[in-house]
Design a protein around this motif. Structure first.
Motif, short mmCIF file in Angstrom:
data_model
loop_
_atom_site.label_atom_id
_atom_site.label_comp_id
_atom_site.label_asym_id
_atom_site.label_seq_id
_atom_site.Cartn_x
_atom_site.Cartn_y
_atom_site.Cartn_z
N GLY A 1 16.95 -1.53 6.57
CA GLY A 1 15.97 -0.18 6.43
C GLY A 1 16.24 0.10 4.97
N LYS A 2 17.53 0.26 4.35
CA LYS A 2 17.56 0.31 2.91
C LYS A 2 16.86 -0.73 1.95
CE LYS A 2 22.23 2.43 3.74
NZ LYS A 2 23.62 2.52 3.89
N TRP A 3 17.03 -1.84 2.33
CA TRP A 3 16.66 -2.92 1.62
C TRP A 3 14.96 -2.80 1.54
CZ3 TRP A 3 13.33 -7.37 2.10
CH2 TRP A 3 13.23 -7.93 1.15
N LEU A 4 14.32 -2.73 2.83
CA LEU A 4 12.81 -2.52 2.71
C LEU A 4 12.40 -1.20 1.97
CD1 LEU A 4 12.05 -3.74 6.34
CD2 LEU A 4 11.47 -4.68 4.05
N SER A 5 13.05 -0.33 2.18
CA SER A 5 12.76 1.00 1.57
C SER A 5 12.69 0.93 -0.01
CB SER A 5 13.40 2.09 2.24
OG SER A 5 14.93 2.10 1.61
N GLN A 6 13.64 0.24 -0.51
CA GLN A 6 13.82 -0.07 -1.96
C GLN A 6 13.11 -1.25 -2.51
OE1 GLN A 6 17.97 -0.63 -2.32
NE2 GLN A 6 18.48 1.46 -1.59
N SER A 7 12.77 -2.25 -1.55
CA SER A 7 12.06 -3.46 -2.04
C SER A 7 10.53 -3.75 -1.94
CB SER A 7 13.09 -4.83 -1.43
OG SER A 7 14.23 -4.62 -1.86
N PHE A 8 9.98 -2.90 -0.53
CA PHE A 8 8.86 -3.17 -0.20
C PHE A 8 7.70 -2.78 -1.35
CE2 PHE A 8 5.08 -3.18 2.52
CZ PHE A 8 5.49 -4.35 3.44
N HIS A 9 6.80 -3.73 -1.64
CA HIS A 9 5.85 -3.41 -2.77
C HIS A 9 4.66 -2.50 -2.21
CE1 HIS A 9 7.28 -7.75 -4.77
NE2 HIS A 9 8.18 -6.61 -4.61
N THR A 10 4.27 -1.53 -3.05
CA THR A 10 3.39 -0.68 -2.77
C THR A 10 2.20 -0.75 -3.54
OG1 THR A 10 4.40 1.16 -4.11
CG2 THR A 10 5.42 1.02 -1.69
N THR A 11 1.26 -0.07 -3.02
CA THR A 11 -0.38 0.19 -3.40
C THR A 11 -0.55 1.61 -3.51
OG1 THR A 11 -0.74 -2.18 -2.57
CG2 THR A 11 -2.58 -0.60 -3.49
N LEU A 12 -1.04 1.79 -4.86
CA LEU A 12 -1.86 3.27 -4.93
C LEU A 12 -2.87 3.47 -3.86
CD1 LEU A 12 -2.07 3.77 -8.58
CD2 LEU A 12 -0.59 4.79 -7.08
N THR A 13 -2.81 4.56 -3.13
CA THR A 13 -3.70 4.94 -1.96
C THR A 13 -5.00 4.83 -2.24
OG1 THR A 13 -2.04 6.52 -0.79
CG2 THR A 13 -4.15 6.53 -0.06
N LYS A 14 -5.38 5.17 -3.66
CA LYS A 14 -6.89 5.19 -4.11
C LYS A 14 -7.41 3.96 -3.90
CE LYS A 14 -6.07 4.53 -9.11
NZ LYS A 14 -6.38 5.30 -10.28
N TYR A 15 -6.61 2.74 -3.95
CA TYR A 15 -7.22 1.50 -3.55
C TYR A 15 -7.41 0.99 -2.35
CZ TYR A 15 -5.79 1.21 -8.75
OH TYR A 15 -5.71 1.36 -10.09
N LEU A 16 -6.63 1.61 -1.42
CA LEU A 16 -6.67 1.21 0.00
C LEU A 16 -7.97 1.98 0.60
CD1 LEU A 16 -2.64 1.65 0.38
CD2 LEU A 16 -4.13 -0.49 0.04
N THR A 17 -9.03 1.45 0.38
CA THR A 17 -10.18 2.24 0.98
C THR A 17 -10.49 1.93 2.59
OG1 THR A 17 -11.26 0.21 0.34
CG2 THR A 17 -11.38 1.96 -1.21
N TYR A 18 -9.54 1.19 3.02
CA TYR A 18 -9.57 1.08 4.60
C TYR A 18 -8.41 1.54 5.30
CZ TYR A 18 -13.54 -2.59 4.92
OH TYR A 18 -14.61 -3.34 4.69
N GLN A 19 -8.74 2.65 5.58
CA GLN A 19 -7.96 3.48 6.38
C GLN A 19 -7.86 3.70 7.78
OE1 GLN A 19 -7.19 7.28 3.85
NE2 GLN A 19 -7.51 5.96 2.19
N ILE A 20 -7.32 2.83 8.65
CA ILE A 20 -7.33 2.67 9.99
C ILE A 20 -6.64 3.46 11.00
CG2 ILE A 20 -8.05 1.09 11.84
CD1 ILE A 20 -9.70 0.62 9.32
N PRO A 21 -7.17 4.65 11.57
CA PRO A 21 -6.29 5.30 12.58
C PRO A 21 -5.95 4.33 13.70
CG PRO A 21 -8.66 5.79 12.75
CD PRO A 21 -8.65 4.92 11.67
N TYR A 22 -4.66 4.89 14.35
CA TYR A 22 -4.38 4.25 15.86
C TYR A 22 -3.67 5.38 16.41
CZ TYR A 22 -0.10 3.36 13.11
OH TYR A 22 0.93 3.63 12.37
N GLU A 23 -3.61 5.10 17.57
CA GLU A 23 -3.03 6.34 18.67
C GLU A 23 -1.39 5.91 18.75
OE1 GLU A 23 -5.37 7.20 22.22
OE2 GLU A 23 -7.16 6.90 20.84
N ALA A 24 -0.82 7.03 19.24
CA ALA A 24 0.54 7.10 19.56
C ALA A 24 0.85 5.97 20.58
CB ALA A 24 1.00 8.35 20.48
#
Length: 274
Positions: free
Chosen positions: A198-221
Motif C-alpha cells: 500500500g505504501k509503495w503503490l501510494s508513492q509510486s503509482f503514476h497519475t494523470t491529471l483528471t482533465k485528460y481523463l475524458t472517459y469517466q465510467i461509473p460502476y456500482e457497489a
C-alpha cells in the motif's frame, strides 16, 4: 379529483413502459458489444476490474488477454520459486479471477515475464494482438497507458504494441482504444497505508491529471465487491491486507474508473494553438 388521479396513473404507466423499453434497449445494446482488455501480467486487470465486472453484469462479452507467463512474480509470503510452478499457479489464479468477474476465460500469450523487450518477443506479441483483434473484433480495447501504471517495463511495452497494432488499422473496426489511468487529484488526502504494498503503490503509482481523463465510467457497489472477490484469487501475489489497501486506493475514485482515448481526441484541428 378522480379524473386527475386517472390521468396521473395513465402518465405513470406510460413512463414506466418507456423506462422499461429503454432498459431493454440498453441491455440489448450491451449484449451486442465486446470489450477486450490486454495487460502484461496476471493480476494487472485490477486497474479496471470494477468496470469489467459492470459490463459483464450488463451482458457485454468481456475478454482479458495476458501477455506474460507470470513466472517471475516471486513474493515472500507465497514462498513459490520463479519458474514453471509459479507460472501454473498464476494461470490458475487468473482463470479464477475471470470466473469471479463473470467474464470470458483469460487468453494467455505465454511470453517471458520481464522479457517483453527483445525484438523477437515484440514481434510475437504483435502477432498475438493482431490475431485477437481479427478473431474478436472488439468494440473497445483497454490497456495500460504509456506510464505503465507504476512504470513497469512490461506494462509500457504492452501499451506500446497494442497502440502500434491499433493505429495500423488492424483493429478490424474497434471503435476505441482506451488507456486506463489513475487521476492525480484522487491521490490527494490519501489515508495512511500500513502495508509495504500500500505504501509503495501510494508513492509510486503514476497519475494523470483528471482533465485528460475524458472517459469517466461509473460502476456500482456490487461491481466493486465483485472486483474485490476476483482479486482474492491472486493469493500468490498479495496478502489479504495488501488487497484491502489496493482497493482502498481504488476507492479514492469514488465509484468511477478513469480512462483516456489513445489519440486524445477525435476532433480535427488545423492550428497548433487551438
Amino acid at each position: 379529483m378522480k379524473t386527475i388521479y386517472t390521468v396521473f396513473l395513465f402518465g405513470l404507466t406510460i413512463f414506466i413502459g418507456l423506462l422499461s423499453q429503454a432498459q431493454t434497449t440498453a441491455s440489448q445494446t450491451f449484449a451486442t458489444k465486446t470489450i477486450l482488455a490486454i495487460f502484461a501480467h496476471p493480476d494487472d486487470e485490477v486497474a479496471i476490474s470494477p468496470v469489467l465486472a459492470r459490463y459483464a453484469r450488463q451482458g457485454t462479452k468481456v475478454y482479458l488477454a495476458i501477455a506474460t507467463d507470470g513466472q517471475q512474480g516471486v513474493t515472500p509470503h507465497a514462498k513459490i520459486p520463479a519458474g514453471d510452478t509459479l507460472g501454473k499457479v498464476r494461470r490458475a489464479e487468473a482463470t479464477c479471477a475471470c470466473q469471479q468477474l463473470g467474464i470470458k476465460p483469460p487468453v494467455f500469450f505465454g511470453l517471458q515475464d520481464g522479457g517483453l523487450y527483445s525484438l523477437e518477443t515484440l514481434q510475437v506479441l504483435h502477432q498475438h494482438i493482431v490475431k485477437l483483434f481479427t478473431e474478436l473484433k472488439p468494440d473497445v480495447v483497454i490497456t495500460w497507458g504509456p506510464d505503465g501504471g507504476y512504470g513497469h517495463a512490461d506494462h509500457r511495452i504492452v501499451s506500446d504494441v497494442v497502440t502500434e497494432v491499433f493505429q495500423t488499422g488492424a483493429n478490424n473496426g474497434s471503435q476505441q482504444l482506451l488507456y486506463t489511468a489513475f487521476p492525480k487529484e484522487a491521490m490527494q488526502n490519501m489515508p495512511p497505508m500500513k502495508t509495504f504494498t500500500g505504501k509503495w503503490l501510494s508513492q509510486s503509482f503514476h497519475t494523470t491529471l483528471t482533465k485528460y481523463l475524458t472517459y469517466q465510467i461509473p460502476y456500482e457497489a456490487i461491481d466493486l465487491k465483485t472486483a474485490r472477490t476476483s482479486y482474492a484469487c491472486h493469493k500468490s501475489q498479495f496478502t489479504p491486507d495488501d488487497m484491502d489497501e489496493i482497493f482502498l486506493l481504488i476507492g479514492q475514485t469514488k465509484g468511477k474508473a478513469y480512462l483516456r482515448p489513445w489519440n486524445g481526441s477525435s476532433k480535427i484541428q488545423v492550428d497548433l494553438f487551438k
